[in-house]
Design a protein around this motif. Structure first.
Motif, PDB file in Angstrom:
ATOM      1  N   VAL A   1       0.872  -1.167   0.000  1.00  0.00           N
ATOM      2  CA  VAL A   1       0.000   0.000   0.000  1.00  0.00           C
ATOM      3  C   VAL A   1       0.911   1.220   0.000  1.00  0.00           C
ATOM      4  CG1 VAL A   1      -1.812   1.259   1.224  1.00  0.00           C
ATOM      5  CG2 VAL A   1      -1.772  -1.236   1.294  1.00  0.00           C
ATOM      6  N   GLN A   2       0.993   1.907  -1.134  1.00  0.00           N
ATOM      7  CA  GLN A   2       1.891   3.058  -1.266  1.00  0.00           C
ATOM      8  C   GLN A   2       1.087   4.341  -1.401  1.00  0.00           C
ATOM      9  OE1 GLN A   2       4.452   2.404  -4.604  1.00  0.00           O
ATOM     10  NE2 GLN A   2       4.876   0.300  -4.021  1.00  0.00           N
ATOM     11  N   HIS A   3       1.535   5.374  -0.685  1.00  0.00           N
ATOM     12  CA  HIS A   3       0.912   6.691  -0.782  1.00  0.00           C
ATOM     13  C   HIS A   3       1.557   7.439  -1.942  1.00  0.00           C
ATOM     14  CE1 HIS A   3      -1.203   6.520   3.112  1.00  0.00           C
ATOM     15  NE2 HIS A   3      -0.257   5.659   3.388  1.00  0.00           N
ATOM     16  N   LEU A   4       0.729   7.953  -2.846  1.00  0.00           N
ATOM     17  CA  LEU A   4       1.212   8.710  -3.994  1.00  0.00           C
ATOM     18  C   LEU A   4       0.829  10.170  -3.814  1.00  0.00           C
ATOM     19  CD1 LEU A   4       0.038   6.297  -6.834  1.00  0.00           C
ATOM     20  CD2 LEU A   4       2.284   6.399  -5.758  1.00  0.00           C
TER      21      LEU A   4
ATOM     22  N   PRO B   1      -9.037 -10.331   6.175  1.00  0.00           N
ATOM     23  CA  PRO B   1     -10.460 -10.189   5.836  1.00  0.00           C
ATOM     24  C   PRO B   1     -10.621  -9.695   4.408  1.00  0.00           C
ATOM     25  CG  PRO B   1      -9.754  -8.433   7.317  1.00  0.00           C
ATOM     26  CD  PRO B   1      -8.604  -9.374   7.170  1.00  0.00           C
ATOM     27  N   LYS B   2     -11.750 -10.011   3.810  1.00  0.00           N
ATOM     28  CA  LYS B   2     -12.060  -9.551   2.457  1.00  0.00           C
ATOM     29  C   LYS B   2     -12.704  -8.176   2.549  1.00  0.00           C
ATOM     30  CE  LYS B   2     -10.671 -13.272   0.513  1.00  0.00           C
ATOM     31  NZ  LYS B   2      -9.373 -13.271  -0.088  1.00  0.00           N
ATOM     32  N   LEU B   3     -12.208  -7.224   1.744  1.00  0.00           N
ATOM     33  CA  LEU B   3     -12.698  -5.858   1.758  1.00  0.00           C
ATOM     34  C   LEU B   3     -13.531  -5.573   0.515  1.00  0.00           C
ATOM     35  CD1 LEU B   3      -9.424  -4.000   2.809  1.00  0.00           C
ATOM     36  CD2 LEU B   3     -11.239  -4.881   4.281  1.00  0.00           C
TER      37      LEU B   3
ATOM     38  N   GLY C   1      -8.461  -4.597  -2.815  1.00  0.00           N
ATOM     39  CA  GLY C   1      -7.224  -5.161  -2.277  1.00  0.00           C
ATOM     40  C   GLY C   1      -7.294  -6.637  -1.950  1.00  0.00           C
ATOM     41  N   SER C   2      -7.907  -7.416  -2.809  1.00  0.00           N
ATOM     42  CA  SER C   2      -8.056  -8.855  -2.548  1.00  0.00           C
ATOM     43  C   SER C   2      -6.718  -9.583  -2.473  1.00  0.00           C
ATOM     44  CB  SER C   2      -8.940  -9.498  -3.610  1.00  0.00           C
ATOM     45  OG  SER C   2      -8.343  -9.352  -4.888  1.00  0.00           O
ATOM     46  N   PHE C   3      -5.662  -8.974  -2.988  1.00  0.00           N
ATOM     47  CA  PHE C   3      -4.341  -9.595  -3.025  1.00  0.00           C
ATOM     48  C   PHE C   3      -3.438  -9.159  -1.874  1.00  0.00           C
ATOM     49  CE2 PHE C   3      -4.895  -6.177  -6.124  1.00  0.00           C
ATOM     50  CZ  PHE C   3      -4.164  -5.172  -5.503  1.00  0.00           C
ATOM     51  N   LEU C   4      -3.921  -8.290  -0.990  1.00  0.00           N
ATOM     52  CA  LEU C   4      -3.099  -7.782   0.110  1.00  0.00           C
ATOM     53  C   LEU C   4      -2.954  -8.815   1.223  1.00  0.00           C
ATOM     54  CD1 LEU C   4      -4.494  -4.154   0.429  1.00  0.00           C
ATOM     55  CD2 LEU C   4      -2.378  -4.884  -0.679  1.00  0.00           C
ATOM     56  N   ASN C   5      -1.819  -8.754   1.925  1.00  0.00           N
ATOM     57  CA  ASN C   5      -1.623  -9.633   3.073  1.00  0.00           C
ATOM     58  C   ASN C   5      -2.300  -9.028   4.301  1.00  0.00           C
ATOM     59  OD1 ASN C   5       0.108  -7.660   4.117  1.00  0.00           O
ATOM     60  ND2 ASN C   5       1.935  -8.680   3.349  1.00  0.00           N
TER      61      ASN C   5
ATOM     62  N   THR D   1      -3.627  -5.152   4.732  1.00  0.00           N
ATOM     63  CA  THR D   1      -5.073  -4.990   4.813  1.00  0.00           C
ATOM     64  C   THR D   1      -5.448  -4.184   6.049  1.00  0.00           C
ATOM     65  OG1 THR D   1      -5.431  -7.072   3.649  1.00  0.00           O
ATOM     66  CG2 THR D   1      -7.279  -6.222   4.917  1.00  0.00           C
ATOM     67  N   GLU D   2      -4.825  -4.511   7.186  1.00  0.00           N
ATOM     68  CA  GLU D   2      -5.110  -3.763   8.412  1.00  0.00           C
ATOM     69  C   GLU D   2      -4.679  -2.306   8.288  1.00  0.00           C
ATOM     70  OE1 GLU D   2      -3.102  -6.059  11.376  1.00  0.00           O
ATOM     71  OE2 GLU D   2      -4.692  -7.563  11.475  1.00  0.00           O
ATOM     72  N   ALA D   3      -3.535  -2.054   7.667  1.00  0.00           N
ATOM     73  CA  ALA D   3      -3.064  -0.674   7.473  1.00  0.00           C
ATOM     74  C   ALA D   3      -4.018   0.090   6.568  1.00  0.00           C
ATOM     75  CB  ALA D   3      -1.655  -0.677   6.880  1.00  0.00           C
ATOM     76  N   LEU D   4      -4.501  -0.545   5.504  1.00  0.00           N
ATOM     77  CA  LEU D   4      -5.441   0.099   4.591  1.00  0.00           C
ATOM     78  C   LEU D   4      -6.750   0.439   5.297  1.00  0.00           C
ATOM     79  CD1 LEU D   4      -6.248   1.016   1.730  1.00  0.00           C
ATOM     80  CD2 LEU D   4      -6.977  -1.344   1.302  1.00  0.00           C
ATOM     81  N   VAL D   5      -7.268  -0.494   6.088  1.00  0.00           N
ATOM     82  CA  VAL D   5      -8.528  -0.266   6.796  1.00  0.00           C
ATOM     83  C   VAL D   5      -8.381   0.889   7.785  1.00  0.00           C
ATOM     84  CG1 VAL D   5     -10.149  -1.260   8.463  1.00  0.00           C
ATOM     85  CG2 VAL D   5      -9.412  -2.597   6.488  1.00  0.00           C
ATOM     86  N   SER D   6      -7.297   0.900   8.560  1.00  0.00           N
ATOM     87  CA  SER D   6      -7.126   1.983   9.537  1.00  0.00           C
ATOM     88  C   SER D   6      -6.944   3.328   8.838  1.00  0.00           C
ATOM     89  CB  SER D   6      -5.970   1.682  10.489  1.00  0.00           C
ATOM     90  OG  SER D   6      -4.753   1.646   9.791  1.00  0.00           O
ATOM     91  N   PHE D   7      -6.250   3.343   7.698  1.00  0.00           N
ATOM     92  CA  PHE D   7      -6.078   4.595   6.963  1.00  0.00           C
ATOM     93  C   PHE D   7      -7.414   5.106   6.425  1.00  0.00           C
ATOM     94  CE2 PHE D   7      -5.401   6.980   3.066  1.00  0.00           C
ATOM     95  CZ  PHE D   7      -4.551   7.979   3.524  1.00  0.00           C
ATOM     96  N   LEU D   8      -8.201   4.221   5.819  1.00  0.00           N
ATOM     97  CA  LEU D   8      -9.492   4.633   5.270  1.00  0.00           C
ATOM     98  C   LEU D   8     -10.443   5.076   6.377  1.00  0.00           C
ATOM     99  CD1 LEU D   8     -10.001   1.954   2.476  1.00  0.00           C
ATOM    100  CD2 LEU D   8      -9.318   4.350   2.214  1.00  0.00           C
ATOM    101  N   GLU D   9     -10.375   4.416   7.507  1.00  0.00           N
ATOM    102  CA  GLU D   9     -11.211   4.798   8.640  1.00  0.00           C
ATOM    103  C   GLU D   9     -10.812   6.184   9.160  1.00  0.00           C
ATOM    104  OE1 GLU D   9     -13.221   2.143  12.127  1.00  0.00           O
ATOM    105  OE2 GLU D   9     -11.063   1.934  11.833  1.00  0.00           O
ATOM    106  N   SER D  10      -9.508   6.485   9.166  1.00  0.00           N
ATOM    107  CA  SER D  10      -9.048   7.799   9.612  1.00  0.00           C
ATOM    108  C   SER D  10      -9.447   8.907   8.636  1.00  0.00           C
ATOM    109  CB  SER D  10      -7.529   7.797   9.802  1.00  0.00           C
ATOM    110  OG  SER D  10      -6.869   7.778   8.552  1.00  0.00           O
ATOM    111  N   ARG D  11      -9.732   8.550   7.384  1.00  0.00           N
ATOM    112  CA  ARG D  11     -10.159   9.524   6.376  1.00  0.00           C
ATOM    113  C   ARG D  11     -11.672   9.707   6.340  1.00  0.00           C
ATOM    114  NH1 ARG D  11      -6.382  13.001   4.623  1.00  0.00           N
ATOM    115  NH2 ARG D  11      -4.427  11.905   4.586  1.00  0.00           N
ATOM    116  N   GLY D  12     -12.381   9.067   7.247  1.00  0.00           N
ATOM    117  CA  GLY D  12     -13.809   9.290   7.351  1.00  0.00           C
ATOM    118  C   GLY D  12     -14.680   8.255   6.686  1.00  0.00           C
TER     119      GLY D  12
END
Length: 176
Positions: free
Chosen positions: A8-11, A127-129, A141-145, A149-160
């Motif tokens: 998961v890379q920030h651009l 988990p499947k997102l 992100g079905s291919f994420l480990n 996956t946890e980092a992506l979920v926490s980031f999206l949750e922090s963005r509202g």
């Protein structure tokens, strides 16, 4: 010990946040070809030795083995080239999927979209997102480990983004 590169890379993006999601590509195409060539060389040496010893029937099977390995390496490398770009701006969340170019795109209103987390099939899987809005249901992100996956979920949750965590089904027997 060095930490593995995150999938998961920030651009940089002028209008908001952009994330690039990619599968783990532990070896480049060139590296895959080099390993395949080494296997071909070893297989050729063994098949030649067996053919000289009188077991000439081994040659077609060795060739079939090398071709099957080549097909597997090609298909796996092709699958690892997929990527997803998630862009979040003031009012929308946009998901683009593709390989070398964008093949599909969804734009959902950030205020009403949800991120659904379905429980994993077994304890070691992530988990499947899915991004959901009304009748639109797009996997994410079905291919994420598990860590990514946890980092992506926490980031999206922090963005509202609202995260909907589904409870696992009650177990009636073995976990697999």
């Amino acid at each position: 010990m060095s930490k593995a590169r995150s999938m998961v890379q920030h651009l940089k993006h002028a209008e908001g946040v952009r994330l690039l999601l990619t599968p783990n590509r532990s070896l480049s195409w060139r590296g895959n070809v080099r390993i395949w060539l080494c296997v071909v060389a070893v297989t050729a040496i063994i098949a030649t030795g067996m053919a000289l010893a009188g077991a000439w029937v081994i040659i077609p099977f060795a060739g079939a083995e090398v071709l099957a390995l080549a097909a597997g390496v090609y298909l796996t490398s092709k699958a690892c080239q997929r990527q997803e770009v998630l862009t979040i701006n003031d009012g929308d969340i946009r998901l683009e999927k593709g390989r070398t170019r964008k093949l599909s795109e969804w734009t959902l209103p950030l205020r009403y979209a949800r991120l659904r987390m379905n429980p994993p099939a077994h304890p070691f899987a992530p988990p499947k997102l899915a991004l959901i809005h009304r009748d639109v249901h797009v996997s994410l992100g079905s291919f994420l480990n598990l860590e990514d996956t946890e980092a992506l979920v926490s980031f999206l949750e922090s963005r509202g983004l609202t995260v909907e965590r589904k409870q696992p089904e009650p177990e009636g027997g073995l976990w697999f």
